[in-house]
Design a protein around this motif. Sequence first.
Motif, PDB file in Angstrom:
ATOM      1  N   THR A  34       0.831  -1.085   0.103  1.00 42.05           N
ATOM      2  CA  THR A  34      -0.046   0.001   0.036  1.00 42.05           C
ATOM      3  C   THR A  34       0.946   1.160  -0.136  1.00 42.05           C
ATOM      4  OG1 THR A  34      -1.770  -1.210   1.319  1.00 42.05           O
ATOM      5  CG2 THR A  34      -1.744   1.324   1.315  1.00 42.05           C
ATOM      6  N   TYR A  35       0.709   2.211  -0.780  1.00 41.88           N
ATOM      7  CA  TYR A  35       1.184   3.548  -0.958  1.00 41.88           C
ATOM      8  C   TYR A  35       0.492   4.709  -0.335  1.00 41.88           C
ATOM      9  CZ  TYR A  35       4.857   1.413  -3.678  1.00 41.88           C
ATOM     10  OH  TYR A  35       5.919   0.423  -4.221  1.00 41.88           O
ATOM     11  N   SER A  36       0.906   5.594  -0.352  1.00 43.99           N
ATOM     12  CA  SER A  36       0.245   6.677   0.543  1.00 43.99           C
ATOM     13  C   SER A  36      -1.034   7.261  -0.137  1.00 43.99           C
ATOM     14  CB  SER A  36       1.387   7.990   0.879  1.00 43.99           C
ATOM     15  OG  SER A  36       1.920   8.402  -0.395  1.00 43.99           O
ATOM     16  N   ASP A  46       0.290  -7.290  -9.265  1.00 48.87           N
ATOM     17  CA  ASP A  46       0.110  -5.825  -9.741  1.00 48.87           C
ATOM     18  C   ASP A  46       1.307  -5.051  -9.737  1.00 48.87           C
ATOM     19  OD1 ASP A  46      -2.672  -6.224 -10.051  1.00 48.87           O
ATOM     20  OD2 ASP A  46      -2.958  -5.687  -7.662  1.00 48.87           O
ATOM     21  N   ILE A  47       2.548  -5.476  -8.851  1.00 44.82           N
ATOM     22  CA  ILE A  47       3.630  -4.851  -8.955  1.00 44.82           C
ATOM     23  C   ILE A  47       4.797  -5.788  -8.709  1.00 44.82           C
ATOM     24  CG2 ILE A  47       3.413  -4.624  -6.481  1.00 44.82           C
ATOM     25  CD1 ILE A  47       4.810  -1.694  -6.746  1.00 44.82           C
ATOM     26  N   THR A  48       5.989  -5.760  -9.290  1.00 51.28           N
ATOM     27  CA  THR A  48       7.033  -6.700  -9.020  1.00 51.28           C
ATOM     28  C   THR A  48       8.375  -6.279  -8.247  1.00 51.28           C
ATOM     29  OG1 THR A  48       8.284  -5.532 -11.029  1.00 51.28           O
ATOM     30  CG2 THR A  48       6.607  -7.233 -11.682  1.00 51.28           C
ATOM     31  N   GLU A  49       9.043  -7.174  -8.111  1.00 51.10           N
ATOM     32  CA  GLU A  49      10.377  -6.948  -7.221  1.00 51.10           C
ATOM     33  C   GLU A  49      10.815  -5.708  -7.724  1.00 51.10           C
ATOM     34  OE1 GLU A  49      14.602  -8.333  -7.076  1.00 51.10           O
ATOM     35  OE2 GLU A  49      13.225 -10.084  -7.155  1.00 51.10           O
ATOM     36  N   SER A  50      11.261  -5.391  -8.912  1.00 54.08           N
ATOM     37  CA  SER A  50      11.863  -4.379  -9.629  1.00 54.08           C
ATOM     38  C   SER A  50      11.222  -2.973  -9.402  1.00 54.08           C
ATOM     39  CB  SER A  50      12.405  -4.724 -10.920  1.00 54.08           C
ATOM     40  OG  SER A  50      11.121  -4.990 -12.003  1.00 54.08           O
ATOM     41  N   GLU A  51       9.939  -3.148  -9.501  1.00 57.21           N
ATOM     42  CA  GLU A  51       9.091  -1.811  -9.415  1.00 57.21           C
ATOM     43  C   GLU A  51       9.055  -1.477  -8.173  1.00 57.21           C
ATOM     44  OE1 GLU A  51       5.913  -2.949 -13.275  1.00 57.21           O
ATOM     45  OE2 GLU A  51       5.794  -3.504 -11.411  1.00 57.21           O
ATOM     46  N   VAL A  52       8.958  -2.395  -6.974  1.00 56.04           N
ATOM     47  CA  VAL A  52       8.966  -1.807  -5.668  1.00 56.04           C
ATOM     48  C   VAL A  52      10.300  -1.206  -5.556  1.00 56.04           C
ATOM     49  CG1 VAL A  52       9.194  -2.706  -3.340  1.00 56.04           C
ATOM     50  CG2 VAL A  52       7.442  -3.475  -4.717  1.00 56.04           C
ATOM     51  N   VAL A  53      11.398  -1.822  -6.113  1.00 54.55           N
ATOM     52  CA  VAL A  53      12.767  -1.275  -5.593  1.00 54.55           C
ATOM     53  C   VAL A  53      12.912   0.309  -6.371  1.00 54.55           C
ATOM     54  CG1 VAL A  53      15.215  -1.361  -6.120  1.00 54.55           C
ATOM     55  CG2 VAL A  53      13.907  -3.229  -5.284  1.00 54.55           C
ATOM     56  N   GLU A  54      12.234   0.232  -7.495  1.00 55.27           N
ATOM     57  CA  GLU A  54      12.351   1.657  -8.339  1.00 55.27           C
ATOM     58  C   GLU A  54      11.729   2.864  -7.708  1.00 55.27           C
ATOM     59  OE1 GLU A  54      10.950   0.971 -12.169  1.00 55.27           O
ATOM     60  OE2 GLU A  54      12.542  -0.439 -12.837  1.00 55.27           O
ATOM     61  N   ARG A  55      10.599   2.315  -6.969  1.00 59.92           N
ATOM     62  CA  ARG A  55       9.759   3.394  -6.053  1.00 59.92           C
ATOM     63  C   ARG A  55      10.288   3.751  -4.980  1.00 59.92           C
ATOM     64  NH1 ARG A  55       3.536   2.187  -7.625  1.00 59.92           N
ATOM     65  NH2 ARG A  55       3.117   4.266  -6.316  1.00 59.92           N
ATOM     66  N   GLU A  59       9.262   6.659  -2.168  1.00 54.85           N
ATOM     67  CA  GLU A  59       8.205   6.264  -1.187  1.00 54.85           C
ATOM     68  C   GLU A  59       8.598   4.806  -0.480  1.00 54.85           C
ATOM     69  OE1 GLU A  59       3.436   6.000   0.196  1.00 54.85           O
ATOM     70  OE2 GLU A  59       4.196   6.419  -1.612  1.00 54.85           O
ATOM     71  N   ILE A  60       8.730   4.468   0.636  1.00 58.43           N
ATOM     72  CA  ILE A  60       8.824   3.089   1.049  1.00 58.43           C
ATOM     73  C   ILE A  60       7.339   2.875   1.712  1.00 58.43           C
ATOM     74  CG2 ILE A  60       9.721   1.710   2.909  1.00 58.43           C
ATOM     75  CD1 ILE A  60      12.067   3.485   3.105  1.00 58.43           C
ATOM     76  N   PRO A  61       6.671   1.984   0.999  1.00 59.99           N
ATOM     77  CA  PRO A  61       5.232   1.601   1.300  1.00 59.99           C
ATOM     78  C   PRO A  61       5.029   0.721   2.500  1.00 59.99           C
ATOM     79  CG  PRO A  61       6.109   0.242  -0.463  1.00 59.99           C
ATOM     80  CD  PRO A  61       7.243   1.100  -0.201  1.00 59.99           C
ATOM     81  N   THR A  62       3.706   0.456   2.797  1.00 64.18           N
ATOM     82  CA  THR A  62       3.693  -0.613   3.837  1.00 64.18           C
ATOM     83  C   THR A  62       3.056  -1.805   3.267  1.00 64.18           C
ATOM     84  OG1 THR A  62       1.371   0.367   3.921  1.00 64.18           O
ATOM     85  CG2 THR A  62       3.042   1.232   5.606  1.00 64.18           C
ATOM     86  N   LEU A 270      10.806  -7.138   0.491  1.00 64.97           N
ATOM     87  CA  LEU A 270      11.627  -6.116   0.233  1.00 64.97           C
ATOM     88  C   LEU A 270      11.222  -4.959   0.960  1.00 64.97           C
ATOM     89  CD1 LEU A 270      12.479  -6.493  -3.441  1.00 64.97           C
ATOM     90  CD2 LEU A 270      14.022  -7.181  -1.638  1.00 64.97           C
ATOM     91  N   VAL A 271       9.995  -4.613   0.923  1.00 70.38           N
ATOM     92  CA  VAL A 271       9.484  -3.422   1.787  1.00 70.38           C
ATOM     93  C   VAL A 271      10.274  -3.320   3.129  1.00 70.38           C
ATOM     94  CG1 VAL A 271       7.446  -2.313   2.695  1.00 70.38           C
ATOM     95  CG2 VAL A 271       7.429  -3.370   0.339  1.00 70.38           C
ATOM     96  N   HIS A 272      10.310  -4.350   3.687  1.00 74.34           N
ATOM     97  CA  HIS A 272      10.934  -4.491   5.178  1.00 74.34           C
ATOM     98  C   HIS A 272      12.537  -4.514   5.180  1.00 74.34           C
ATOM     99  CE1 HIS A 272       6.922  -4.224   6.807  1.00 74.34           C
ATOM    100  NE2 HIS A 272       6.579  -5.389   5.868  1.00 74.34           N
TER     101      HIS A 272
END
Length: 289
Positions: A34-36, A46-55, A59-62, A270-272
Amino acid sequence: MNAAKIAVVCDSGTDVPAQFAAEHDVRIVPLGITYSDGVTLRAGVDITESEVVERFAQEIPTTSLPSPGDIKSTYEQIIADGYERAVVVTISSGLSSTNQTARMVAAQHEDFPIIVIDTLSIGVAAGLVVMAAVEMIEDGIPFEQLEGRLNALAKLTKVFFCVKDLKFLRKGGRIDAFTYRVGSVLNIKPIIWCDEEGFYRTYRKARGWERALKQEFKCVQEFAEKNVRSRLAVACTDASRCFESVEGWMREGVSNITEIVRAGISPALLVHTGPELVGMAVQPDWRSL
């Protein structure tokens, strides 16, 4: 579908290798990211490992566990597909309420036998438990024996990981402020594991990234030596590709290997932990227990 018509379901935090999951019809229920802006994306869908890293720069999501509705839909789909029973494997109940939710929804399906396994672990080690569940079913282990066998195996399956940047572990509350400050200033890297109750703990420490990786491998090596035969695993991100070097250490330093599994890392994990993560796992060969 296997001959026993027993489905295997897991959550996306287990990091079961994608090819194995596809070949054996493992159903994966995604964790949420979840993003802000309030939008929740399904990890790995809906979102990949690389896309999370790019963002991460923005922002660091929850993260969130799969919804009861998503789990229910998965159960209903495997029933519709002709399965007659199911084994559900989740990440540690000490790190997430996914296991509890899976049990709650399973209780609503009284006419469809479901056993839910708490891996007491996360990532690639939890993925090894998923793989073992598939193998036991395909080898003809009776459904009534699977829960006991898999619970016992989960307790013996160990994961270790380390990260370059501790800020992600600190933000997620996985390490305390003192460990973060000292580690950041002195370049001390904690080697994290899931303890016997499935909680994150610091197992060892090392100064510097390369020493931390070697120390992490030594942890795996020590547990592997306790087994008759061992399946090992390594998982890393695009930012710290190290499959070849870690596999080299494993083949040279562990004599009882049956297999080395390579896996990616789920976007939710990866978020954590951040983008530069290396995980290693060790599991006794269930056939030798």
